[in-house]
Scaffold this motif. Structure first.
Motif, PDB file in Angstrom:
ATOM      1  N   PRO A 167     -49.231  -2.615  32.580  1.00 50.61           N
ATOM      2  CA  PRO A 167     -49.053  -1.878  31.324  1.00 50.61           C
ATOM      3  C   PRO A 167     -50.318  -1.235  30.745  1.00 50.61           C
ATOM      4  CG  PRO A 167     -47.838  -3.937  31.269  1.00 50.61           C
ATOM      5  CD  PRO A 167     -48.638  -3.960  32.528  1.00 50.61           C
ATOM      6  N   ASP A 168     -51.495  -1.785  30.983  1.00 48.98           N
ATOM      7  CA  ASP A 168     -52.683  -1.166  30.353  1.00 48.98           C
ATOM      8  C   ASP A 168     -53.123   0.116  31.060  1.00 48.98           C
ATOM      9  OD1 ASP A 168     -53.972  -1.974  32.673  1.00 48.98           O
ATOM     10  OD2 ASP A 168     -55.662  -2.910  31.635  1.00 48.98           O
ATOM     11  N   GLY A 169     -52.423   0.514  32.148  1.00 41.44           N
ATOM     12  CA  GLY A 169     -52.788   1.752  32.833  1.00 41.44           C
ATOM     13  C   GLY A 169     -53.605   1.523  34.093  1.00 41.44           C
ATOM     14  N   SER A 170     -53.808   0.266  34.462  1.00 46.44           N
ATOM     15  CA  SER A 170     -54.521  -0.014  35.721  1.00 46.44           C
ATOM     16  C   SER A 170     -53.515  -0.021  36.869  1.00 46.44           C
ATOM     17  CB  SER A 170     -55.154  -1.407  35.706  1.00 46.44           C
ATOM     18  OG  SER A 170     -55.984  -1.562  34.603  1.00 46.44           O
ATOM     19  N   VAL A 171     -54.033   0.299  38.041  1.00 44.93           N
ATOM     20  CA  VAL A 171     -53.230   0.115  39.256  1.00 44.93           C
ATOM     21  C   VAL A 171     -54.048  -0.768  40.182  1.00 44.93           C
ATOM     22  CG1 VAL A 171     -52.060   1.233  41.191  1.00 44.93           C
ATOM     23  CG2 VAL A 171     -52.244   2.432  39.002  1.00 44.93           C
ATOM     24  N   PHE A 172     -53.401  -1.783  40.753  1.00 43.75           N
ATOM     25  CA  PHE A 172     -54.096  -2.693  41.668  1.00 43.75           C
ATOM     26  C   PHE A 172     -53.509  -2.605  43.065  1.00 43.75           C
ATOM     27  CE2 PHE A 172     -54.811  -4.666  37.521  1.00 43.75           C
ATOM     28  CZ  PHE A 172     -56.175  -4.905  37.581  1.00 43.75           C
ATOM     29  N   PHE A 173     -54.355  -2.831  44.045  1.00 45.41           N
ATOM     30  CA  PHE A 173     -53.868  -2.987  45.415  1.00 45.41           C
ATOM     31  C   PHE A 173     -53.434  -4.429  45.582  1.00 45.41           C
ATOM     32  CE2 PHE A 173     -53.855  -3.713  49.916  1.00 45.41           C
ATOM     33  CZ  PHE A 173     -53.417  -2.511  50.448  1.00 45.41           C
ATOM     34  N   ASP A 174     -52.272  -4.610  46.204  1.00 49.46           N
ATOM     35  CA  ASP A 174     -51.715  -5.941  46.402  1.00 49.46           C
ATOM     36  C   ASP A 174     -52.225  -6.474  47.740  1.00 49.46           C
ATOM     37  OD1 ASP A 174     -50.143  -8.179  46.627  1.00 49.46           O
ATOM     38  OD2 ASP A 174     -48.289  -7.178  46.001  1.00 49.46           O
ATOM     39  N   ALA A 175     -53.321  -7.213  47.680  1.00 50.22           N
ATOM     40  CA  ALA A 175     -54.039  -7.609  48.902  1.00 50.22           C
ATOM     41  C   ALA A 175     -53.147  -8.346  49.901  1.00 50.22           C
ATOM     42  CB  ALA A 175     -55.236  -8.472  48.532  1.00 50.22           C
ATOM     43  N   ARG A 176     -52.230  -9.156  49.398  1.00 46.77           N
ATOM     44  CA  ARG A 176     -51.429  -9.969  50.314  1.00 46.77           C
ATOM     45  C   ARG A 176     -50.417  -9.165  51.126  1.00 46.77           C
ATOM     46  NH1 ARG A 176     -49.835 -14.596  46.171  1.00 46.77           N
ATOM     47  NH2 ARG A 176     -49.535 -12.683  44.998  1.00 46.77           N
ATOM     48  N   ALA A 200     -61.201 -14.370  38.288  1.00 49.41           N
ATOM     49  CA  ALA A 200     -60.537 -15.667  38.316  1.00 49.41           C
ATOM     50  C   ALA A 200     -59.474 -15.762  37.234  1.00 49.41           C
ATOM     51  CB  ALA A 200     -61.567 -16.769  38.132  1.00 49.41           C
ATOM     52  N   VAL A 201     -59.707 -15.069  36.147  1.00 47.46           N
ATOM     53  CA  VAL A 201     -58.795 -15.242  35.016  1.00 47.46           C
ATOM     54  C   VAL A 201     -58.048 -13.955  34.672  1.00 47.46           C
ATOM     55  CG1 VAL A 201     -60.005 -17.157  33.953  1.00 47.46           C
ATOM     56  CG2 VAL A 201     -60.756 -14.818  33.479  1.00 47.46           C
ATOM     57  N   ASP A 202     -58.252 -12.901  35.481  1.00 52.07           N
ATOM     58  CA  ASP A 202     -57.625 -11.628  35.136  1.00 52.07           C
ATOM     59  C   ASP A 202     -56.099 -11.745  35.242  1.00 52.07           C
ATOM     60  OD1 ASP A 202     -56.778  -9.050  34.829  1.00 52.07           O
ATOM     61  OD2 ASP A 202     -58.418  -8.179  36.015  1.00 52.07           O
ATOM     62  N   PRO A 203     -55.445 -11.799  34.103  1.00 49.14           N
ATOM     63  CA  PRO A 203     -53.994 -12.034  34.126  1.00 49.14           C
ATOM     64  C   PRO A 203     -53.197 -10.822  34.619  1.00 49.14           C
ATOM     65  CG  PRO A 203     -54.756 -11.676  31.879  1.00 49.14           C
ATOM     66  CD  PRO A 203     -55.973 -11.581  32.760  1.00 49.14           C
ATOM     67  N   ARG A 204     -53.874  -9.674  34.736  1.00 49.16           N
ATOM     68  CA  ARG A 204     -53.130  -8.479  35.158  1.00 49.16           C
ATOM     69  C   ARG A 204     -52.864  -8.493  36.660  1.00 49.16           C
ATOM     70  NH1 ARG A 204     -57.236  -4.074  33.499  1.00 49.16           N
ATOM     71  NH2 ARG A 204     -58.492  -5.601  34.623  1.00 49.16           N
ATOM     72  N   LYS A 205     -53.620  -9.287  37.411  1.00 56.91           N
ATOM     73  CA  LYS A 205     -53.509  -9.269  38.873  1.00 56.91           C
ATOM     74  C   LYS A 205     -52.477 -10.277  39.361  1.00 56.91           C
ATOM     75  CE  LYS A 205     -58.359  -8.157  39.785  1.00 56.91           C
ATOM     76  NZ  LYS A 205     -59.513  -8.569  40.587  1.00 56.91           N
ATOM     77  N   ARG A 206     -51.792  -9.895  40.461  1.00 57.70           N
ATOM     78  CA  ARG A 206     -50.869 -10.845  41.079  1.00 57.70           C
ATOM     79  C   ARG A 206     -51.624 -11.892  41.884  1.00 57.70           C
ATOM     80  NH1 ARG A 206     -46.511  -6.451  43.455  1.00 57.70           N
ATOM     81  NH2 ARG A 206     -45.833  -5.675  41.419  1.00 57.70           N
ATOM     82  N   PHE A 207     -52.804 -11.486  42.408  1.00 53.38           N
ATOM     83  CA  PHE A 207     -53.583 -12.376  43.269  1.00 53.38           C
ATOM     84  C   PHE A 207     -55.054 -12.094  42.980  1.00 53.38           C
ATOM     85  CE2 PHE A 207     -55.446 -13.120  47.628  1.00 53.38           C
ATOM     86  CZ  PHE A 207     -55.197 -14.495  47.669  1.00 53.38           C
ATOM     87  N   HIS A 208     -55.873 -13.147  43.020  1.00 49.49           N
ATOM     88  CA  HIS A 208     -57.255 -12.952  42.554  1.00 49.49           C
ATOM     89  C   HIS A 208     -58.026 -11.900  43.349  1.00 49.49           C
ATOM     90  CE1 HIS A 208     -59.306 -15.042  45.884  1.00 49.49           C
ATOM     91  NE2 HIS A 208     -58.221 -15.777  45.932  1.00 49.49           N
TER      92      HIS A 208
END
Ligand code: AMP
Ligand code: ZN
Length: 476
Positions: A167-176, A200-208
């Motif tokens: 929601p904040d406008g970031s896009v992450f690559f899903d490493a797994r 370690a604590v970034d709640p926006r990510k599915r995986f660290h």
């Protein structure tokens, strides 16, 4: 054909080039002058190119310019900003929080606009690489001018289920979603521990270990509107987008400094392969670091030497190239001023020799020597061996000077040391002066001092200064 160490397969492999070869080199982040350590990595690309071209392979090279998206926390060898060209005041202001864009932070410190700063250091980089005789790559895309390519790639990765927007406008690559992650560096996902920083604590990510492809921001000239909101790209996605566009979805070589193995190249590989659906890069090649005073040369360490420092010390810029050639790209090289001075002496001596040999009777190239040197180049760029063989040739009295001339010039196509620079600077007598010198030598033999003096004056008028030594007259 060239054989080179492939970091991913961990062995020396033959480069199967066919008639053409495409290579990508991760280009400079243009927020400061490149130091000679950076330049060592770019010399690696240039050498590969020159060795292949000698084998009649057409090389298409792409080397990007990173002018946005490279954050201070990205492990690329630079931990923090420091001693900038504009001096101490700037370095005091440049202390910035982790995660800030290197170009933006430095632009603020120098009081310039980010693009002005980026263009300034890009042009400084171009002069440095030209002074080192690095052939310009065919494509030098700027990250800030390739945003549409990145947006396209990110959209594709989301569509294929390899990336996700939050929601904040970031896009992450899903490493797994990329199970072979870690093949280049050995850092496999299951062994990666959460970093003790924000990850370690970034709640926006599915995986660290997921990383940002797009980051939200609405400030300044280096942000763009996208379907996910306004922001700027992650550094890793830039190289994937530009290499896929300029070299296609399969290319032979990807080159960078050893520190780029992880995470930069792992992330690039995951993005590119996930988008293409197959292995995009055939060989990953990494150059070892340049050390100075025993530590990795880096701005943050404070042991940076610029090419302009070398020139200011009265040395030829190509002494740097020579010093690098004296070590194989895969060895760490601890540079010192003494090494640079010795390299400078060798370059100058070889130029003088080549100029002298150029005046001898012409003779065919010493092919046995040339072949030995070329095999050394092909053997995983064993440039120290190549230089040893050239020194042997220099001393070998059984080889005619004309043959030495041909061989050195031929090999200089790879060495790139401008060994022909002094040809023609050899002493050339003005027309008629040779006869006057001979007449003066005869007059001296006949002890006709009056005639000898008159001839000396005549020669002086032609710009030839004669002096008498115990071995006869000499001129300058
Ligand atoms: P940068 O401009 O910081 O993105 O770095 C440009 C290139 O220089 C990258 O390929 C780095 O791996 C490389 N590099 C950085 N420091 C060194 C060093 N001390 N020796 C050799 N290469 C380096
Ligand atoms: Zn890259």
């Amino acid at each position: 054909m060239l054989r080179i160490y492939d970091t991913r397969t961990r062995q020396v492999e033959e480069i199967a080039a066919g008639r053409a070869l495409r290579m990508y080199t991760c280009g400079p982040t243009v927020y400061r002058h490149a130091h000679v350590g950076n330049l060592r990595t770019y010399l690696l690309s240039d050498l590969i190119r020159r060795v292949l071209e000698r084998r009649r392979v057409r090389v298409v090279a792409c080397q990007n310019i990173t002018d946005v998206g490279h954050l201070i926390e990205d492990p690329s060898g630079e931990a923090a900003l420091g001693d900038v060209a504009s001096g101490e005041a700037a370095s005091r202001q440049a202390v910035s929080h982790e995660g800030e864009d290197k170009v933006l932070a430095q632009a603020r410190a120098e009081g310039r606009s980010p693009l002005e700063l980026a263009r300034f250091y890009e042009s400084s980089f171009r002069s440095d690489t030209a002074a080192l005789n690095l052939r310009p790559p065919e494509h030098t895309p700027r990250a800030s001018e390739s945003i549409d390519l990145m947006v396209e790639l990110i959209a594709k990765l989301i569509e294929k289920g390899h990336a996700y927007a939050v929601p904040d406008g970031s896009v992450f690559f899903d490493a797994r979603t990329f199970p072979t992650y870690g093949e280049i560096s050995g850092n496999r996902l299951d062994a990666l521990k959460p970093a003790h920083r924000i990850d370690a604590v970034d709640p926006r990510k599915r995986f660290h270990a997921d990383w940002a492809l797009w980051k939200p921001s609405s400030e300044g000239e280096l942000t763009w509107d996208t379907p996910w909101g306004r922001g700027f790209p992650g550094w890793h996605v830039e190289c994937s987008a530009m290499s896929l566009r300029f070299l296609g979805s399969s290319f032979e070589l990807h080159i960078g400094g050893i520190d780029l193995r992880f995470p930069h190249h792992e992330d690039e590989r995951a993005q590119s392969d996930s988008a293409a659906g197959h292995e995009v890069v055939r060989h990953w090649v990494h150059g070892e670091h340049l050390l100075f005073d025993g530590r990795k040369m880096a701005k943050s360490t404070g042991n940076v030497v610029l090419l302009s420092d070398v020139v200011a010390a009265g040395l030829d810029p190509l002494a740097v190239r020579m010093a690098f050639l004296e070590h194989r790209y895969r060895q760490q090289l601890n540079l010192t001023w003494d090494t640079l001075k010795a390299a400078d002496r060798t370059v100058r001596r070889w130029r003088t020799r080549v100029a002298e040999w150029s005046e001898s009777i012409s003779a065919p190239m010493a092919t046995a020597y040339a072949e030995r040197v070329e095999s050394a180049f092909d053997d995983d760029l064993d440039t120290p061996a190549a230089l040893r063989i050239l020194r042997e040739l220099e001393r070998d009295e059984s080889v005619a000077p004309g043959a030495k001339f041909e061989t050195f010039l031929h090999l200089d196509q790879v060495l790139g040391l401008d060994l022909s620079a002094d040809i023609g600077k050899a002493r050339v007598l003005p027309a008629g002066a040779g006869e006057l010198l001979e007449a003066r030598a005869r007059a001296r033999d006949a002890k006709d001092w009056e005639a000898a003096d008159r001839l000396r004056d005549e020669l002086a008028e032609m710009g030839v200064r004669v002096s008498d030594t115990s071995e006869g007259q000499t001129w300058a």
